[in-house]
Design a protein around this motif. Structure first.
Motif, short mmCIF file in Angstrom:
data_model
loop_
_atom_site.label_atom_id
_atom_site.label_comp_id
_atom_site.label_asym_id
_atom_site.label_seq_id
_atom_site.Cartn_x
_atom_site.Cartn_y
_atom_site.Cartn_z
N CYS A 644 145.58 41.98 29.83
CA CYS A 644 146.87 41.33 30.09
C CYS A 644 147.60 42.03 31.24
O CYS A 644 147.72 43.26 31.27
N VAL A 645 148.12 41.23 32.19
CA VAL A 645 148.86 41.77 33.33
C VAL A 645 150.36 41.47 33.24
O VAL A 645 151.11 41.76 34.17
N GLY A 646 150.78 40.86 32.11
CA GLY A 646 152.21 40.61 31.91
C GLY A 646 152.79 39.53 32.79
O GLY A 646 154.00 39.53 33.06
N CYS A 647 151.99 38.58 33.23
CA CYS A 647 152.49 37.53 34.12
C CYS A 647 153.31 36.47 33.39
O CYS A 647 154.03 35.69 34.02
N ASP A 648 153.14 36.38 32.06
CA ASP A 648 153.84 35.39 31.23
C ASP A 648 153.43 33.96 31.53
O ASP A 648 154.15 33.01 31.21
N ASN A 649 152.27 33.79 32.18
CA ASN A 649 151.78 32.43 32.40
C ASN A 649 151.57 31.70 31.07
O ASN A 649 151.71 30.47 31.00
N CYS A 650 151.20 32.44 30.04
CA CYS A 650 150.96 31.82 28.73
C CYS A 650 152.24 31.17 28.22
O CYS A 650 152.24 30.02 27.76
N ARG A 790 144.42 28.51 28.47
CA ARG A 790 143.95 27.99 29.76
C ARG A 790 144.70 28.61 30.93
O ARG A 790 144.15 28.76 32.02
N ALA A 791 145.97 28.97 30.68
CA ALA A 791 146.80 29.49 31.79
C ALA A 791 146.62 30.98 32.03
O ALA A 791 147.11 31.50 33.04
N CYS A 792 145.92 31.67 31.16
CA CYS A 792 145.76 33.12 31.31
C CYS A 792 144.77 33.42 32.44
O CYS A 792 143.60 33.05 32.34
N PRO A 793 145.19 34.09 33.50
CA PRO A 793 144.31 34.29 34.66
C PRO A 793 143.22 35.35 34.43
O PRO A 793 142.24 35.39 35.16
N THR A 794 143.40 36.18 33.39
CA THR A 794 142.43 37.27 33.17
C THR A 794 141.60 37.09 31.92
O THR A 794 140.72 37.91 31.62
N GLY A 795 141.85 36.02 31.15
CA GLY A 795 141.10 35.82 29.91
C GLY A 795 141.58 36.71 28.77
O GLY A 795 140.86 36.91 27.79
N ALA A 796 142.80 37.25 28.90
CA ALA A 796 143.30 38.14 27.86
C ALA A 796 143.68 37.40 26.58
O ALA A 796 143.62 37.96 25.49
N ALA A 797 144.12 36.14 26.72
CA ALA A 797 144.59 35.37 25.56
C ALA A 797 143.43 34.57 24.97
O ALA A 797 142.71 33.86 25.69
N ILE A 798 143.26 34.69 23.67
CA ILE A 798 142.24 33.91 22.98
C ILE A 798 142.82 33.38 21.68
O ILE A 798 143.71 34.00 21.08
N ARG A 799 142.34 32.23 21.24
CA ARG A 799 142.69 31.71 19.91
C ARG A 799 141.41 31.70 19.10
O ARG A 799 140.39 31.17 19.54
N VAL A 800 141.45 32.31 17.92
CA VAL A 800 140.24 32.44 17.11
C VAL A 800 140.54 32.15 15.65
O VAL A 800 141.67 32.30 15.18
N ALA A 801 139.49 31.76 14.93
CA ALA A 801 139.56 31.67 13.48
C ALA A 801 139.21 33.05 12.92
O ALA A 801 138.25 33.67 13.37
#
Length: 817
Positions: A644-650, A790-801
């Motif tokens: 995470c780079v703290g861009c707040d795109n999410c 989808r908006a995370c530029p680095t792939g830091a955000a994931i949704r998982v079960a």
């Protein structure tokens, strides 16, 4: 010499008082026996100033005693005056200790040594003198009470009210009414709904909670009473609160020993069962009639109508129909079948399994809140993914469940007497399949609140619903060609167990061969390696565990404990073993599941010398996630802090996908190592937010997402009930200019949620939009899935079960890759 009367009425509550008034009006010799020195002891013991409701509103009052909604004191004054005006023969301080004899010649022995003889006896004694008691450690301490007389008598106390019915709610409201008293009020409800209470009371309780005057704790029970403290068993484990006084209003039961000694039989051995009665209130002992709460009718207006009617029946008026007859006639007339109301009620009670043990009187009250409908063959009852939590009971005909959404011809037969829709009732999920009538069918549709009330007040109905739902869960879980007939022995020996958070159902090293199916909640599996627990896997509802010891023998190889407060089905090992021997496909299925678990154990054993590294870190991380509520989740947003780079795109993408309002807060939430759990909906298996939504605006979508529809009224119940703070109350901001207008012309606030200043400047002057509840809906209906991911530029955000993420098997697969 004993007094002789035509009718002896025991108990001067609303039912008994109304019966005595009718006898007086008809000129029948009678006596109204009251053990206290005042009329209507139950109403008399209501808390001072209590507002008494006159429900159901659509029911006509036909009593000779007046009754309308009002203050306790006004109602008692009016009844005292009318009792005198009507010439009711009241005998105070007259407690009956026995009734002997037969119809036409009963003898009532009183505790003062007097005797009364009567041709008929009307029992209207109620149940309030026999309250359900607390049964936890310390419940006999002096600050535990079962009655509240005057809410104004308590100052600056922390008071806990236990009970989810009208009495408990009204006591809590009374204690919290005057802020100057300085009381801190908490009410406990072991369920998620206030199913037994009147809607008006639930609304008042909700408003009091919103104002901060009362704290509501759902799915919470007391486990130990201490001096000045109360230990609670809550959804996320045990907790202790300050408590100076406990007021336990957990319902009551009939004084069974006395009633049975009078020769009156009950419908079952259950503590909460009611006497067997005819449609004219006559018991199994001819000449003894039962009315009021003892008959299963706790509402005052119902009781008063029964008092009037029972005397008419005793006096020979066999043409009199109950006051609710016109309402029920209107319901059944729509079916265009020539049956009387009594015939319809008898058919429904006889044919529908969950209604079998209701009395004719209980059936009448039940049907006031239900609807009966007719379906033609092939007509749709409900469709897959439809929102809905009502229960359908099949009184005549058959229904077909379309098992395969792509092949409507692939169906499962539901036969007469069974129910449909129990999954929506229990979990709040959308309809899981399309159901059509297989033949001409008559069904009773029971709204969720009425179904929950039925299950709460009639133990036999709860057992029937539970058995059917458990049977279907096992058939779906194990498949293998099993039928309902195959499961009879397994179901007969099955046990439903509630498990507190952190409590084990299986302990490593112990002997045991029972199978456990997780019905509600979730479990974690741990194994001791190097004298410390290693987190192996997470088991959501719908999983099962315990087959390894049953198939291969030997002690348990791991510990399985509840991640959150859960409910499991314990299947007797011997019965399940016999089923596996009879069904080879089931044996093959369980062996395959066992092999998968053995692979995980083997992997852990092979890495036990290096557990100070990656596996140890994984185990600690998994434990952290479960402790932060992931055990309840079906889908959770996680952020890798290393990426995470703290861009707040999410957050910006979320806002731009939802009318300018973000459904997540990236910075809040807790972090362990590099894994961050932001404030965003976890889409719980059993959502807390659904527990008390007046317009039923919260649903579960076809992909498991929990969402709020446009019928939200902004009451804030969901926000208060959510333990994770992921719901906010907000109004929709003014529409922003498009992205290109912002890029090229500098118009608008840009991507993301607009500031309050911009909203105020561009909103309509003097117009304040109403606030509504908003929360993550997993971007349902938006192509590409969750916008935050989808908006995370680095792939830091994931949704998982959780079940996919929380397993040591991931480490094995990642190592191989």
């Amino acid at each position: 010499m004993a007094d002789k009367v035509r009718i002896a009425i025991i108990g001067s509550g609303p039912a008994g008082l109304s019966a005595a008034a009718r006898a007086a009006q008809l000129g029948l010799s009678h006596v109204l026996l009251e053990k206290t020195d005042h009329l209507s002891d139950t109403i008399f013991k209501y808390q001072k100033g209590k507002h008494v409701m006159a429900t159901p509103s659509q029911l006509t009052l036909r009593s000779d005693m007046a009754f309308a909604a009002g203050k306790r004191e006004a109602i008692l004054d009016a009844w005292n005056r009318l009792a005198s005006e009507h010439g009711i023969n009241v005998r105070y301080r007259s407690e009956v200790k026995s009734i002997t004899g037969a119809e036409g010649d009963f003898t009532l022995a009183l505790t003062d040594g007097a005797f009364i003889t009567a041709e008929t006896v009307v029992l209207a004694i109620g149940t309030q003198g026999n309250p359900n008691l607390m049964r936890c450690t310390g419940s006999d301490m002096g600050h535990v009470q079962y009655q509240l007389d005057d809410p104004g008598a308590y100052i600056d106390e922390h008071i806990t009210v236990i009970g989810s019915g009208d009495a408990g709610i009204e006591n809590a409201l009374g204690l919290a009414a005057d802020a100057a008293q300085g009381n801190v009020i908490t009410i406990l409800n072991r369920s998620t709904d206030f199913a037994r209470a009147k809607n008006a009371n639930v609304k008042l309780l909700t408003e009091a909670a919103e104002a901060g005057r009362i704290t509501i704790r759902l799915q919470t029970t007391p486990c130990e009473v201490r001096g000045g403290q109360l230990m609670l068993d809550a959804p996320d484990g045990q907790t202790t609160i300050r408590c100076d006084r406990i007021i336990a209003r957990m319902g009551s039961a009939a004084p069974r020993a006395f009633v049975e000694a009078c020769g009156v039989e009950f419908s079952s051995a259950d503590r909460e069962a009611f006497p067997k009665l005819s449609p004219v209130f006559e018991s199994t002992n001819p000449g003894i009639f039962v009315i009021g709460a003892l008959a299963g009718y706790p509402l005052i207006k119902h009781c008063m109508n029964q008092g009037h009617d029972v005397v008419e029946f005793i006096n020979g008026n066999h043409l009199l129909k109950p006051a609710d007859e016109p309402i029920l006639e209107a319901k059944f007339e729509r079916l265009r079948v020539n049956r009387s109301v009594d015939d319809w009620l008898d058919l429904l009670r006889t044919n529908i399994s969950i209604l079998n043990e209701l009395s004719p009187l209980q059936m009448r009250e039940f049907m006031l809140g239900a609807e009966v409908r007719a379906f033609k063959p092939g007509e749709t009852i409900f469709e897959r993914n439809d929102p809905g939590s009502s229960l359908f009971a099949l009184a005549e005909g058959t229904a077909l469940v379309q098992v395969d959404k792509d092949d409507p011809a692939n169906t499962a037969l539901i036969e007469q007497g069974s129910i449909i829709g129990e999954v929506g009732l229990i979990s709040g999920r959308r309809r899981g399949a399309t159901v059509v009538a297989g033949s001409p069918a008559i069904m009773v549709e029971v709204p969720r609140t009425a179904a929950l009330k039925l299950m709460a007040s009639v133990p036999a109905a709860k057992r029937a619903v539970t058995r059917i739902s458990v049977e279907r869960q096992l058939l779906q879980l194990f498949a293998s060609g099993l039928t309902a007939a195959d499961l009879v022995e397994v179901l007969d020996t099955a046990e439903l167990i509630t498990v507190s958070a952190g409590q084990p159902i299986i302990t490593e090293g112990e002997d045991g061969e029972d199978i456990f199916v997780i019905r509600v909640g979730s479990m974690i599996v741990e194994k001791m390696v190097g004298k410390k627990p290693v987190f192996l896997s997470y088991l959501p509802a719908g999983s099962y565990v315990g087959e390894m010891a049953l198939i291969s023998g030997g002690p348990r190889t791991a510990t399985v404990k509840a991640a959150v407060k859960s409910e499991v089905i314990r299947l007797h090992g011997a019965a399940f073993s016999r089923l596996m021997r009879a069904k080879p496909r089931l044996l093959d299925r369980t062996r395959a599941d066992m092999a998968a678990r053995q692979n995980v154990n083997a992997f852990v054993e092979s890495r036990k010398n290096s557990f100070s590294g990656v596996v140890d870190m994984y185990s600690q991380t998994a434990t952290f996630l479960v402790e932060n509520g992931i055990g309840e989740a079906t889908d959770v947003l996680l952020i890798d802090e290393n990426l995470c780079v703290g861009c707040d795109n999410c957050e910006k993408a979320c806002a731009d996908s939802h009318e300018g309002l973000s459904r997540l807060d990236r910075e809040t939430g807790r972090t362990y190592a590099h894994l961050h759990v932001p404030t965003s909906c976890r889409h719980c298996e059993h959502p807390h937010c659904m527990a008390d939504c007046p317009p039923n605006a919260i649903h579960r979508g076809q992909d498991g997402e929990v969402f709020i529809d446009d019928s939200c009224i902004g009451c804030g119940n969901c926000q208060r009930n959510c333990p994770y703070g992921v719901i906010r109350m907000e109004s929709v901001p003014p529409k922003k200019p498009g992205l290109m207008s912002w890029l090229m012309l500098g118009a608008g606030p840009g991507p993301g949620e607009p500031s309050k200043k911009w909203r105020a400047k561009h909103g309509k002057p003097g117009v304040e939009k109403p606030k509504k509840a908003i929360k993550c809906d997993m971007c349902a209906g938006i192509t590409g899935g969750p916008a935050c991911v989808r908006a995370c530029p680095t792939g830091a955000a994931i949704r998982v079960a959780p079940e996919e993420f929380l397993t040591v098997a991931r480490l094995e697969s990642e190592e191989q890759s």
